[in-house]
Design an enzyme around this catalytic site. Structure first.
Site, PDB file in Angstrom:
ATOM      1  N   ARG A 142       0.817  -1.220   0.000  1.00 60.57           N
ATOM      2  CA  ARG A 142       0.000   0.000   0.000  1.00 60.57           C
ATOM      3  C   ARG A 142       0.847   1.266   0.000  1.00 60.57           C
ATOM      4  NH1 ARG A 142      -5.474  -1.699   1.951  1.00 60.57           N
ATOM      5  NH2 ARG A 142      -6.145   0.446   2.220  1.00 60.57           N
ATOM      6  N   TYR A 145       0.806   4.298  -2.500  1.00 57.90           N
ATOM      7  CA  TYR A 145      -0.288   5.257  -2.317  1.00 57.90           C
ATOM      8  C   TYR A 145      -0.106   6.020  -1.000  1.00 57.90           C
ATOM      9  CZ  TYR A 145      -5.205   6.867  -2.152  1.00 57.90           C
ATOM     10  OH  TYR A 145      -6.357   7.618  -2.101  1.00 57.90           O
ATOM     11  N   ASP A 146       0.060   5.275   0.110  1.00 57.81           N
ATOM     12  CA  ASP A 146       0.131   5.922   1.437  1.00 57.81           C
ATOM     13  C   ASP A 146       1.316   6.880   1.517  1.00 57.81           C
ATOM     14  OD1 ASP A 146      -1.705   3.913   1.754  1.00 57.81           O
ATOM     15  OD2 ASP A 146      -0.880   3.133   3.612  1.00 57.81           O
ATOM     16  N   GLY A 148       3.149   7.890  -0.986  1.00 55.02           N
ATOM     17  CA  GLY A 148       3.040   8.879  -2.063  1.00 55.02           C
ATOM     18  C   GLY A 148       2.228  10.079  -1.601  1.00 55.02           C
ATOM     19  N   ASN A 174     -13.044   7.058   3.254  1.00 51.72           N
ATOM     20  CA  ASN A 174     -13.763   6.224   2.266  1.00 51.72           C
ATOM     21  C   ASN A 174     -15.051   6.868   1.762  1.00 51.72           C
ATOM     22  OD1 ASN A 174     -12.139   4.489   4.155  1.00 51.72           O
ATOM     23  ND2 ASN A 174     -12.643   2.977   2.592  1.00 51.72           N
ATOM     24  N   ARG A 186     -13.287  -1.348  -4.890  1.00 51.77           N
ATOM     25  CA  ARG A 186     -13.508  -0.955  -3.500  1.00 51.77           C
ATOM     26  C   ARG A 186     -14.760  -1.630  -2.962  1.00 51.77           C
ATOM     27  NH1 ARG A 186     -12.106   5.407  -4.188  1.00 51.77           N
ATOM     28  NH2 ARG A 186     -12.602   4.922  -6.365  1.00 51.77           N
ATOM     29  N   ASN A 190     -18.032  -3.234  -4.976  1.00 48.91           N
ATOM     30  CA  ASN A 190     -17.964  -4.704  -5.081  1.00 48.91           C
ATOM     31  C   ASN A 190     -19.218  -5.363  -4.524  1.00 48.91           C
ATOM     32  OD1 ASN A 190     -15.446  -4.779  -6.235  1.00 48.91           O
ATOM     33  ND2 ASN A 190     -14.453  -5.923  -4.594  1.00 48.91           N
ATOM     34  N   TYR A 204     -13.167  -9.742   2.905  1.00 47.87           N
ATOM     35  CA  TYR A 204     -11.750 -10.069   3.094  1.00 47.87           C
ATOM     36  C   TYR A 204     -11.464 -10.123   4.590  1.00 47.87           C
ATOM     37  CZ  TYR A 204     -11.515  -8.502  -1.808  1.00 47.87           C
ATOM     38  OH  TYR A 204     -11.729  -8.322  -3.152  1.00 47.87           O
ATOM     39  N   GLN A 209     -12.980  -5.751  10.601  1.00 46.48           N
ATOM     40  CA  GLN A 209     -12.319  -4.451  10.353  1.00 46.48           C
ATOM     41  C   GLN A 209     -13.393  -3.407  10.068  1.00 46.48           C
ATOM     42  OE1 GLN A 209     -12.437  -6.956   8.156  1.00 46.48           O
ATOM     43  NE2 GLN A 209     -11.868  -6.393   6.083  1.00 46.48           N
TER      44      GLN A 209
HETATM   45  P1  NAD Z   1     -10.676   7.425  -9.313  1.00 42.16           P
HETATM   46  O1  NAD Z   1      -9.655   6.369  -9.542  1.00 42.16           O
HETATM   47  O2  NAD Z   1     -12.087   7.150  -9.712  1.00 42.16           O
HETATM   48  O3  NAD Z   1     -10.241   8.788 -10.024  1.00 42.16           O
HETATM   49  C1  NAD Z   1      -8.918   9.174 -10.171  1.00 42.16           C
HETATM   50  C2  NAD Z   1      -8.787   9.865 -11.516  1.00 42.16           C
HETATM   51  O4  NAD Z   1      -7.414  10.314 -11.684  1.00 42.16           O
HETATM   52  C3  NAD Z   1      -9.083   8.943 -12.695  1.00 42.16           C
HETATM   53  O5  NAD Z   1      -9.927   9.587 -13.614  1.00 42.16           O
HETATM   54  C4  NAD Z   1      -7.708   8.664 -13.306  1.00 42.16           C
HETATM   55  O6  NAD Z   1      -7.759   8.360 -14.678  1.00 42.16           O
HETATM   56  C5  NAD Z   1      -6.982   9.959 -12.998  1.00 42.16           C
HETATM   57  N1  NAD Z   1      -5.511   9.845 -12.960  1.00 42.16           N
HETATM   58  C6  NAD Z   1      -4.777   8.914 -12.302  1.00 42.16           C
HETATM   59  N2  NAD Z   1      -3.467   9.148 -12.475  1.00 42.16           N
HETATM   60  C7  NAD Z   1      -3.363  10.274 -13.256  1.00 42.16           C
HETATM   61  C8  NAD Z   1      -2.292  11.008 -13.784  1.00 42.16           C
HETATM   62  N3  NAD Z   1      -1.011  10.654 -13.564  1.00 42.16           N
HETATM   63  N4  NAD Z   1      -2.552  12.091 -14.559  1.00 42.16           N
HETATM   64  C9  NAD Z   1      -3.840  12.466 -14.817  1.00 42.16           C
HETATM   65  N5  NAD Z   1      -4.901  11.792 -14.334  1.00 42.16           N
HETATM   66  C10 NAD Z   1      -4.670  10.710 -13.559  1.00 42.16           C
HETATM   67  O7  NAD Z   1     -10.584   7.789  -7.756  1.00 42.16           O
HETATM   68  P2  NAD Z   1     -11.519   8.734  -6.867  1.00 42.16           P
HETATM   69  O8  NAD Z   1     -12.180   7.888  -5.849  1.00 42.16           O
HETATM   70  O9  NAD Z   1     -12.325   9.591  -7.733  1.00 42.16           O
HETATM   71  O10 NAD Z   1     -10.414   9.594  -6.109  1.00 42.16           O
HETATM   72  C11 NAD Z   1     -10.115  10.930  -6.495  1.00 42.16           C
HETATM   73  C12 NAD Z   1      -9.046  11.495  -5.561  1.00 42.16           C
HETATM   74  O11 NAD Z   1      -9.527  11.491  -4.213  1.00 42.16           O
HETATM   75  C13 NAD Z   1      -7.739  10.695  -5.566  1.00 42.16           C
HETATM   76  O12 NAD Z   1      -6.652  11.597  -5.486  1.00 42.16           O
HETATM   77  C14 NAD Z   1      -7.818   9.883  -4.290  1.00 42.16           C
HETATM   78  O13 NAD Z   1      -6.549   9.591  -3.768  1.00 42.16           O
HETATM   79  C15 NAD Z   1      -8.609  10.810  -3.381  1.00 42.16           C
HETATM   80  N6  NAD Z   1      -9.316  10.022  -2.355  1.00 42.16           N
HETATM   81  C16 NAD Z   1     -10.458   9.347  -2.677  1.00 42.16           C
HETATM   82  C17 NAD Z   1     -11.075   8.579  -1.702  1.00 42.16           C
HETATM   83  C18 NAD Z   1     -12.332   7.809  -1.989  1.00 42.16           C
HETATM   84  O14 NAD Z   1     -12.774   7.063  -1.115  1.00 42.16           O
HETATM   85  N7  NAD Z   1     -12.960   7.953  -3.132  1.00 42.16           N
HETATM   86  C19 NAD Z   1     -10.530   8.483  -0.409  1.00 42.16           C
HETATM   87  C20 NAD Z   1      -9.351   9.177  -0.151  1.00 42.16           C
HETATM   88  C21 NAD Z   1      -8.759   9.956  -1.125  1.00 42.16           C
HETATM   89  N1  UDP Z   2     -13.004  -5.392   1.274  1.00 47.48           N
HETATM   90  C1  UDP Z   2     -13.753  -6.550   1.356  1.00 47.48           C
HETATM   91  N2  UDP Z   2     -14.269  -7.063   0.209  1.00 47.48           N
HETATM   92  C2  UDP Z   2     -14.113  -6.479  -1.008  1.00 47.48           C
HETATM   93  C3  UDP Z   2     -13.357  -5.282  -1.086  1.00 47.48           C
HETATM   94  C4  UDP Z   2     -12.816  -4.773   0.081  1.00 47.48           C
HETATM   95  O1  UDP Z   2     -13.947  -7.118   2.443  1.00 47.48           O
HETATM   96  O2  UDP Z   2     -14.637  -7.015  -2.003  1.00 47.48           O
HETATM   97  C5  UDP Z   2     -12.472  -4.818   2.539  1.00 47.48           C
HETATM   98  C6  UDP Z   2     -11.002  -4.419   2.475  1.00 47.48           C
HETATM   99  O3  UDP Z   2     -10.183  -5.516   2.803  1.00 47.48           O
HETATM  100  C7  UDP Z   2     -10.967  -3.311   3.531  1.00 47.48           C
HETATM  101  C8  UDP Z   2     -12.341  -2.649   3.430  1.00 47.48           C
HETATM  102  O4  UDP Z   2     -13.187  -3.609   2.785  1.00 47.48           O
HETATM  103  O5  UDP Z   2     -10.823  -3.875   4.823  1.00 47.48           O
HETATM  104  C9  UDP Z   2     -12.331  -1.367   2.613  1.00 47.48           C
HETATM  105  O6  UDP Z   2     -11.682  -1.648   1.386  1.00 47.48           O
HETATM  106  P1  UDP Z   2     -11.612  -0.614   0.187  1.00 47.48           P
HETATM  107  O7  UDP Z   2     -10.747  -1.228  -0.867  1.00 47.48           O
HETATM  108  O8  UDP Z   2     -12.969  -0.177  -0.175  1.00 47.48           O
HETATM  109  O9  UDP Z   2     -10.900   0.672   0.816  1.00 47.48           O
HETATM  110  P2  UDP Z   2      -9.611   0.889   1.758  1.00 47.48           P
HETATM  111  O10 UDP Z   2      -9.031  -0.431   2.154  1.00 47.48           O
HETATM  112  O11 UDP Z   2      -8.670   1.671   0.918  1.00 47.48           O
HETATM  113  O12 UDP Z   2     -10.145   1.595   2.925  1.00 47.48           O
END
Ligand code: NAD
Ligand code: UDP
Length: 311
Positions: A142, A145-146, A148, A174, A186, A190, A204, A209
């Site tokens: 992870r 991402y984390d 990064g 989330n 996610r 799912n 999972y 959790q």
């Molecule tokens: P998503 O994957 O649906 O959207 C991300 C978008 O970024 C996509 O359209 C993808 O094509 C684009 N992208 C990825 N890499 C790129 C790059 N190098 N250049 C240009 N475009 C790029 O994800 P999301 O859920 O919409 O998340 C959006 C933002 O919010 C992300 O930065 C994510 O880290 C942050 N975030 C989301 C959540 C969540 O639960 N949805 C939680 C925490 C943080």
């Molecule tokens: N998870 C699960 N079944 C799935 C997808 C995810 O049980 O089909 C669990 C995953 O292991 C985590 C939680 O649900 O404990 C949230 O996962 P998600 O990928 O949505 O987000 P994140 O782990 O980044 O919070």
């Protein structure tokens, strides 16, 4: 004059909802995306709008645009997708963020970074306040991402301290809703897709959790409030503090899709999967007068409706 706003990652899940809201507020929106997890389909409804422009571009390459505000959302957010190409994920969070900071500096724009609750890793402090520094494995699956996103926060704070750049950091917990991809990976998408297809719901681990799920409209409101607020730069948590186990979530989805014949199956817990997560949102309440309005049951109903049409 009409405000020009850049949304990177604008063709993704949250990006779509943010572009839609900004257009409704009368802004000119530049949606920039490399379509890694985003799609042209997502933004098709904006294509005829004279205030909307799509730019296919990877933020890892420099770009110049005349804009007033930048929402930097570009980055895959689902573990399945950010782990599919981990080096690209780290590059997007570091090289990509540097390019967006340079753009903000040249254009004289304000930059808001979409950070994440993942900066807290597998937390020892519960709920998580912004003052908690987190518990993150720097070499695990992870980390792209984390770490990064943690490095992105460092770059952004240093551009603010060194160049006085106007910045904002929101730590998103989330978030779910319509426009997630059916194969997003996610948990909420799912479970809903599995239940609608009468496939087994895949928990999972043992399902004890926890996560705290926020409906996307609440997040977008919080992000826009944060961008518009003058002096508060964050970091600030944006999330719904109602906490559920993954087992409870699976049962809630099945309750809301009563015709489903799906059963629950248990699969291996992925490495470094955080055991519990819940935002402390007192700072957002105090500084932004913001708190989520949409309960899980209502948000799930909206999302189920979307996937019913989609599948
Ligand atoms: P998503 O994957 O649906 O959207 C991300 C978008 O970024 C996509 O359209 C993808 O094509 C684009 N992208 C990825 N890499 C790129 C790059 N190098 N250049 C240009 N475009 C790029 O994800 P999301 O859920 O919409 O998340 C959006 C933002 O919010 C992300 O930065 C994510 O880290 C942050 N975030 C989301 C959540 C969540 O639960 N949805 C939680 C925490 C943080
Ligand atoms: N998870 C699960 N079944 C799935 C997808 C995810 O049980 O089909 C669990 C995953 O292991 C985590 C939680 O649900 O404990 C949230 O996962 P998600 O990928 O949505 O987000 P994140 O782990 O980044 O919070």
């Amino acid at each position: 004059m009409m405000q020009k706003v850049l949304v990177t990652g604008g063709a993704g899940f949250v990006g779509f909802h943010l572009c839609k809201k900004l257009l409704s507020l009368g802004k000119q929106v530049f949606c920039l995306d490399n379509l890694y997890t985003g799609s042209q389909d997502n933004i098709a409804e904006f294509q005829g709008d004279k205030n909307f422009e799509f730019i296919e571009h990877d933020i890892c390459n420099p770009i110049f645009l005349e804009v007033d505000e930048i929402y930097n959302l570009a980055c895959p957010a689902s573990p399945v997708h950010y782990q599919r190409s981990p080096i690209a994920t780290t590059k997007t969070c570091t090289v990509g963020v540097l390019n967006m900071l340079e753009l903000a500096k040249k254009a004289g724009a304000k930059l808001l970074q979409a950070s994440t609750s993942e900066v807290y890793g597998n937390p020892f402090v519960h709920p998580q306040p912004e003052s908690y520094w987190g518990n993150v494995n720097p070499v695990g699956i992870r980390s792209c991402y984390d770490e990064g996103k943690r490095c992105a926060e460092t770059f952004i704070m240093d551009y603010h301290r060194q160049y006085d750049l106007p910045i904002k950091i929101v730590r998103i917990f989330n978030t779910y809703g319509p426009k997630m991809l059916p194969d997003d990976g996610r948990v909420i998408s799912n479970f809903i897709v599995q239940a609608l297809k009468n496939d087994p719901l895949t928990i999972y681990g043992d399902g004890i959790q926890t996560r705290s799920f926020q409906f996307v409209d609440d997040l977008v409101d919080g992000m826009i409030k944060m961008m518009e607020q003058d002096h508060f730069i964050g970091p600030v948590n944006l999330g719904n503090p109602d906490e559920f186990t993954i087992e409870e979530l699976a049962r809630e989805v099945l309750k809301l899709i009563p015709e489903s014949t799906s059963k629950i199956v248990y699969k291996d817990l992925p490495e470094d999967d955080p055991l519990q997560r819940k935002p402390d949102i007192s700072l957002a309440q105090k500084e932004l007068n913001w708190k989520p309005q949409i309960k899980l049951e209502q948000g799930l109903k909206n999302t189920i409706e979307y996937f019913r049409q989609k599948i």
